[in-house]
Scaffold this motif. Structure first.
Motif, PDB file in Angstrom:
ATOM      1  N   GLN A 128       0.867  -1.151   0.123  1.00 54.73           N
ATOM      2  CA  GLN A 128      -0.094   0.118  -0.047  1.00 54.73           C
ATOM      3  C   GLN A 128       0.884   1.286   0.109  1.00 54.73           C
ATOM      4  N   SER A 129       1.984   1.291   0.620  1.00 54.17           N
ATOM      5  CA  SER A 129       2.825   2.384   1.115  1.00 54.17           C
ATOM      6  C   SER A 129       3.575   2.671  -0.482  1.00 54.17           C
ATOM      7  N   SER A 191      -8.867   1.771   6.379  1.00 51.67           N
ATOM      8  CA  SER A 191      -7.409   1.188   5.851  1.00 51.67           C
ATOM      9  C   SER A 191      -7.511   0.741   4.378  1.00 51.67           C
ATOM     10  N   GLY A 192      -6.471   0.944   3.735  1.00 50.20           N
ATOM     11  CA  GLY A 192      -6.410   0.068   2.239  1.00 50.20           C
ATOM     12  C   GLY A 192      -7.222   1.114   1.257  1.00 50.20           C
ATOM     13  N   LEU A 193      -7.364   2.210   1.370  1.00 50.70           N
ATOM     14  CA  LEU A 193      -8.337   2.936   0.388  1.00 50.70           C
ATOM     15  C   LEU A 193      -7.343   3.979  -0.494  1.00 50.70           C
ATOM     16  N   GLY A 194      -6.013   3.946  -0.085  1.00 44.51           N
ATOM     17  CA  GLY A 194      -5.232   4.876  -0.900  1.00 44.51           C
ATOM     18  C   GLY A 194      -4.570   5.905  -0.256  1.00 44.51           C
ATOM     19  N   LYS A 195      -4.966   6.442   0.910  1.00 38.32           N
ATOM     20  CA  LYS A 195      -4.595   7.626   1.504  1.00 38.32           C
ATOM     21  C   LYS A 195      -2.730   7.628   1.684  1.00 38.32           C
ATOM     22  N   LEU A 314     -13.682   6.651   0.986  1.00 39.96           N
ATOM     23  CA  LEU A 314     -14.650   5.913   1.010  1.00 39.96           C
ATOM     24  C   LEU A 314     -14.654   4.533   0.154  1.00 39.96           C
ATOM     25  N   GLY A 315     -15.297   3.535   0.344  1.00 38.86           N
ATOM     26  CA  GLY A 315     -15.291   2.279  -0.397  1.00 38.86           C
ATOM     27  C   GLY A 315     -14.785   1.158   0.251  1.00 38.86           C
ATOM     28  N   LYS A 316     -14.241   0.105  -0.448  1.00 40.67           N
ATOM     29  CA  LYS A 316     -13.792  -1.160  -0.170  1.00 40.67           C
ATOM     30  C   LYS A 316     -12.202  -1.132   0.056  1.00 40.67           C
ATOM     31  N   ASP A 317     -11.817  -1.735   0.942  1.00 43.71           N
ATOM     32  CA  ASP A 317     -10.088  -1.995   0.917  1.00 43.71           C
ATOM     33  C   ASP A 317      -9.528  -2.540  -0.230  1.00 43.71           C
ATOM     34  N   ILE A 318      -8.887  -1.647  -1.169  1.00 44.30           N
ATOM     35  CA  ILE A 318      -8.362  -1.853  -2.052  1.00 44.30           C
ATOM     36  C   ILE A 318      -7.341  -2.899  -2.206  1.00 44.30           C
ATOM     37  N   ARG A 319      -6.570  -3.366  -0.991  1.00 37.28           N
ATOM     38  CA  ARG A 319      -5.630  -4.432  -0.703  1.00 37.28           C
ATOM     39  C   ARG A 319      -6.464  -5.694  -0.667  1.00 37.28           C
TER      40      ARG A 319
END
Length: 322
Positions: A128-129, A191-195, A314-319
């Protein structure tokens, strides 16, 4: 392992343990308030354990509480079930039973072993990082195809479309440096949304334009501020106050130390705002949780629409999407 990522994960594990401890205490208080018969059994079990511990020193040969403990546990579980609760409602709460949310456990040889749950979390955070590849995060490399093309709940806007809007707002913030009107960019959501990726996109874009930046986790930031505050050797953390663009990842994962955390973060944010410096922050906390954790003094500066921009993710964890 990357120490910065690992430190952030260990702070997250500590946060999980604290939350679980609070929930355990709430459930015990629920029994005390509404189910005194269960609470009495719990107290009797506690007294039995304490007595057994004391008897180890007086008579080790007869200090085996296992049978009595099993009896109490069965009585409590049966009574919970009768009252409509799960049988394990009063068991210790762990996200990972293997390491009990410590991130490690000890094998039969008493050697410390990294738990698979921490290994999985580490590799997910690494990916993610952006550190999991040879390419630095950038707005040009932002891959919208990885984001679900399904509508967000209650809207006709897809998560992919929404994240494209977020990307453009972050890009506009970066392109306006170091003279834009928005001083504080707050990226918050699950978590996992691209922040973290977009935070690094902003940092890399700013550096390409010649803007000095400093990136840190909230955990490392607090440790630096704390050490400087208590230093007797002249240690300072002035770079965090002076850098034109400060990027703080994972606010809320640092330990909440009474008399230190809130005061030092307030001092930093207030000082940077008063000097017109720029700050980008990511956090998993909601607006309400920010206010609860950091008080109105800090949250009012982070959420002030006159000097900052708050972008909810917002939304689903991309990971989790293959």
């Amino acid at each position: 392992m990357d120490n910065r990522i690992l430190a952030g994960l260990m702070a997250e594990y500590e946060h999980i343990r604290q939350e679980n401890a609070r929930e355990e205490a709430r459930r015990q208080q629920e029994m005390a308030d509404h189910h005194p018969d269960l609470f009495v059994l719990m107290e009797q079990r506690h007294q039995m354990v304490m007595q057994a511990a004391r008897s180890v020193f007086a008579d080790p040969a007869h200090a085996d509480p296992a049978v009595a403990m099993a009896g109490y546990n069965e009585k409590i579980a049966a009574l919970l079930e009768k009252k409509g609760y799960p049988r394990d409602y009063l068991f210790p709460i762990y996200r990972c039973s293997q390491c009990q949310d410590q991130g490690h456990y000890y094998d039969e040889g008493s050697r410390q072993v990294i738990c698979p749950c921490l290994q999985k979390a580490y590799h997910a955070a690494l990916a993610q990082s952006g550190l999991g590849s040879n390419e630095e995060p950038s707005f040009a490399r932002f891959d919208a195809t990885r984001i679900p093309d399904a509508p967000l709940p209650g809207t006709d806007v897809t998560q992919r479309e929404y994240m494209e809007i977020i990307r453009k707002k972050c890009l506009a913030f970066a392109e306006n440096l170091p003279h834009g009107p928005v001083k504080t960019l707050l990226l918050h959501g699950g978590s996992g949304l691209g922040k973290t990726y977009l935070l690094r996109c902003v940092g890399n874009h700013a550096r390409q334009m010649g803007v000095d930046t400093l990136e840190t986790t909230a955990y490392d930031l607090l440790m630096a501020l704390k050490n400087a505050y208590f230093s007797r050797t002249g240690e300072t953390a002035q770079e965090y106050f002076d850098v034109p663009l400060l990027l703080i990842d994972d606010l809320g994962m640092e330990p909440l130390m009474e008399g230190v955390t809130v005061e030092q973060i307030y001092h930093l944010i207030n000082s940077r705002l008063s000097r017109g410096l720029y700050t980008v922050i990511t956090t998993n906390l909601s607006r309400t949780e920010l206010q609860q954790r950091y008080t109105e003094r800090v949250s009012s500066r982070l959420l002030d629409a006159r000097t900052g921009l708050t972008l909810p993710f917002l939304g689903k964890d991309i990971r989790l999407i293959k």
